[in-house]
Write an enzyme that holds these catalytic residues in place. Sequence first.
Site, PDB file in Angstrom:
ATOM      1  CE  LYS A  55      -4.076  -2.239   0.820  1.00  0.00           C
ATOM      2  NZ  LYS A  55      -5.199  -2.026  -0.041  1.00  0.00           N
ATOM      3  CB  SER A  80      -7.293   1.134  12.024  1.00  0.00           C
ATOM      4  OG  SER A  80      -8.126  -0.329  11.932  1.00  0.00           O
TER       5      SER A  80
END
Length: 93
Positions: A55, A80
């Site tokens: 990511k 999160s």
Amino acid sequence: MTTHRPSYEGVLDAARQIQGVAVRTPLIESPALNATVGGRVLMKAETLQCAGAFKFRGAYNRISRLTLEEKRRGVVAFSSGNHAQGVAAAAAL
């Protein structure tokens, strides 16, 4: 933020943008897994990437292109998990 369709040229542009910042993670082959599944298995070692996840690449590609006005407004990551970690690592750079 502008929305656009993915393209080969866009992938090449993103690769240039993250070059030297993102880690070029290796493919690892496991003979034991190959034998178990009866074929070749390659694993991408993304835990070696900055923030421990792929990511980071997308987060850095976008954050590094923010305009001054976008930087002033800030960035929010609704996650999160590893996406938020990638955003935080990219923003820190």
